[in-house]
Write a protein that holds these residues in place. Structure first.
Motif, PDB file in Angstrom:
ATOM      1  N   ASP A 120       0.835  -1.202   0.000  1.00 60.35           N
ATOM      2  CA  ASP A 120       0.000   0.000   0.000  1.00 60.35           C
ATOM      3  C   ASP A 120       0.871   1.253   0.000  1.00 60.35           C
ATOM      4  OD1 ASP A 120      -2.265  -1.522  -0.016  1.00 60.35           O
ATOM      5  OD2 ASP A 120      -2.739  -1.245   2.114  1.00 60.35           O
ATOM      6  N   ALA A 121       1.935   1.244   0.768  1.00 60.17           N
ATOM      7  CA  ALA A 121       2.818   2.417   0.862  1.00 60.17           C
ATOM      8  C   ALA A 121       3.468   2.706  -0.492  1.00 60.17           C
ATOM      9  CB  ALA A 121       3.881   2.192   1.932  1.00 60.17           C
ATOM     10  N   GLU A 122       3.925   1.657  -1.193  1.00 58.41           N
ATOM     11  CA  GLU A 122       4.561   1.860  -2.504  1.00 58.41           C
ATOM     12  C   GLU A 122       3.542   2.385  -3.514  1.00 58.41           C
ATOM     13  OE1 GLU A 122       7.913  -1.721  -2.244  1.00 58.41           O
ATOM     14  OE2 GLU A 122       5.890  -2.167  -2.986  1.00 58.41           O
ATOM     15  N   ILE A 123       2.346   1.833  -3.478  1.00 55.52           N
ATOM     16  CA  ILE A 123       1.300   2.274  -4.407  1.00 55.52           C
ATOM     17  C   ILE A 123       0.938   3.727  -4.117  1.00 55.52           C
ATOM     18  CG2 ILE A 123      -1.077   1.903  -5.179  1.00 55.52           C
ATOM     19  CD1 ILE A 123      -0.686  -1.086  -4.431  1.00 55.52           C
ATOM     20  N   ALA A 124       0.817   4.068  -2.827  1.00 54.92           N
ATOM     21  CA  ALA A 124       0.477   5.447  -2.443  1.00 54.92           C
ATOM     22  C   ALA A 124       1.541   6.414  -2.948  1.00 54.92           C
ATOM     23  CB  ALA A 124       0.339   5.546  -0.931  1.00 54.92           C
ATOM     24  N   ARG A 125       2.788   6.029  -2.829  1.00 55.62           N
ATOM     25  CA  ARG A 125       3.872   6.880  -3.317  1.00 55.62           C
ATOM     26  C   ARG A 125       3.783   7.059  -4.830  1.00 55.62           C
ATOM     27  NH1 ARG A 125       8.625   4.063  -1.950  1.00 55.62           N
ATOM     28  NH2 ARG A 125       7.437   3.447  -0.148  1.00 55.62           N
ATOM     29  N   ILE A 126       3.517   5.985  -5.537  1.00 57.38           N
ATOM     30  CA  ILE A 126       3.466   6.052  -7.000  1.00 57.38           C
ATOM     31  C   ILE A 126       2.263   6.864  -7.472  1.00 57.38           C
ATOM     32  CG2 ILE A 126       3.136   4.666  -9.102  1.00 57.38           C
ATOM     33  CD1 ILE A 126       4.773   2.452  -7.676  1.00 57.38           C
TER      34      ILE A 126
END
Length: 167
Positions: free
Chosen positions: A130-136
């Motif tokens: 979720d954190a990586e997707i939120a960043r992207i």
């Protein structure tokens, strides 16, 4: 002597293959039979080449090979019921079904809003957190979970809708 054999094969191979194909009704089986016969004929060519018409002798060999092949095959064939065959090798799923399902899923995914689609791809194809997707995507982790939840809900609702309607 080998030159005579080579010349015989060069001159008569096509006719022997046509004859064997007419006998067997199977081009590939005919090739196998003629090949086996010609290999045996080569080892006995001194005697075969001395007969009056070697072609007829070899043609007879092809006929005998075909007839003995039929007898050998009949002796090996064992009748089996579908039940016994299924026990030995269970039915395999048709791979076309998987392709059709994948194509239908692609159509359903294509109608999702871009951010939901991106969130799904990043989660399930790229295996992102979720954190990586939120960043992207430039949003919060809560928004990512919301995008994925809504996308999955839409896919479930559209699961029984024909793909053509969604296009």
């Amino acid at each position: 002597m080998p030159d005579d054999y080579d010349q015989f094969v060069t001159d008569r191979l096509d006719r022997l293959l046509r004859y064997a194909t007419a006998l067997t009704c199977d081009k590939y089986l005919a090739q196998d039979i003629v090949q086996d016969v010609l290999l045996r004929a080569r080892t006995k060519w001194g005697r075969i080449g001395a007969v009056e018409v070697p072609y007829l002798y070899v043609k007879r060999m092809v006929t005998n090979e075909y007839l003995s092949w039929r007898r050998r095959r009949a002796a090996r064939d064992i009748s089996a019921t579908h039940v016994s065959l299924d026990e030995l090798a269970p039915a395999v799923a048709d791979p076309a079904v998987g392709h059709a399902e994948r194509d239908a899923m692609r159509v359903r995914i294509a109608v999702l809003p871009r951010k939901q689609r991106a969130a799904l791809v990043l989660r399930y194809y790229e295996d992102s957190t979720d954190a990586e997707i939120a960043r992207i995507l430039g949003c919060t982790e809560g928004t990512v979970r919301s995008h994925i939840s809504r996308a999955l809900h839409t896919l479930r609702v559209n699961e029984n809708t024909p793909s053509e309607v969604l296009r």
